[in-house]
Enzyme design. Structure first.
Site, PDB file in Angstrom:
ATOM      1  CG  HIS A  44      -0.090   0.168   2.506  1.00  0.00           C
ATOM      2  ND1 HIS A  44       0.499  -0.896   3.154  1.00  0.00           N
ATOM      3  CD2 HIS A  44       0.275   1.273   3.199  1.00  0.00           C
ATOM      4  CE1 HIS A  44       1.177  -0.457   4.207  1.00  0.00           C
ATOM      5  NE2 HIS A  44       1.057   0.865   4.255  1.00  0.00           N
TER       6      HIS A  44
ATOM      7  CG  HIS B 227       7.620   4.621   1.046  1.00  0.00           C
ATOM      8  ND1 HIS B 227       7.312   5.737   1.789  1.00  0.00           N
ATOM      9  CD2 HIS B 227       7.636   3.575   1.905  1.00  0.00           C
ATOM     10  CE1 HIS B 227       7.157   5.376   3.058  1.00  0.00           C
ATOM     11  NE2 HIS B 227       7.345   4.075   3.152  1.00  0.00           N
TER      12      HIS B 227
END
Length: 188
Positions: A44, A130
């Protein structure tokens, strides 16, 4: 000792993208030694980490994030390289990066503001989107920056995916995968 559960809002990656990333992670595991690799179902992009959350604040944050999601259309993201956080010879976090996205920054700002409005004191470091792949370097030799170039071999072109929803996740540290989707907020 009882582990307190934590909550966070994130962009969920589509299943197809998670499966592609799973293949890449399997190859990377054999080439780059980290202690803990993330389960592909847990991939995620975190928008706001809440930590332990009182029910009333969590409920208010959900209402505000739902409103913010209604004003954000789905958008494309491109995973384009690898990176790390921490010491360059012994990184603590190994991640995949996305190309810069104005839509992602805008969504993060909406979710972040919604959580602050609900009373959460959030981390103040600049947002660095990220996708965490692994944690804690365990190599006998120092980490080499050239290892980041492996992404180009695994995925010569950026890996595209559609960001369609924000999810409120709850952590379960003793389970695998360890993140449970509590509430989904479709982007409209």
């Amino acid at each position: 000792m009882e582990q307190r559960t934590h909550f966070f809002f994130a962009v969920r990656m589509p299943e197809e993208t998670k499966l592609k990333m799973k293949k890449h992670i399997e190859k990377l595991k054999h080439l780059i030694p980290f202690s803990r690799w993330v389960h592909h179902q847990d991939l995620h992009i975190t928008l706001a980490f809440l930590g332990a959350a009182p029910e009333e604040k969590l409920s208010q944050a959900q209402s505000l994030v739902q409103e913010a999601s209604k004003t954000t259309k789905p958008f494309q993201l491109r995973i384009n390289r690898l990176g790390f956080f921490g010491n360059e010879h012994s990184p603590r976090v190994f991640w995949a990066d996305t190309e810069e996205s104005k839509e992602l920054i805008l969504l993060r700002n909406k979710v972040f503001s919604a959580c602050e409005e609900a009373g959460f004191a959030l981390e103040t470091r600049p947002f660095r989107p990220h996708i965490t792949l692994a944690r804690k370097w365990k190599g006998e030799e120092a980490f080499q920056q050239t290892q980041l170039e492996m992404w180009n071999e695994l995925q010569p072109d950026p890996l595209l995916f559609q960001a369609n929803e924000v999810v409120l996740y709850q952590t379960h540290l003793q389970k695998t995968p360890k993140y449970e989707a509590i509430k989904v907020f479709p982007l409209e």
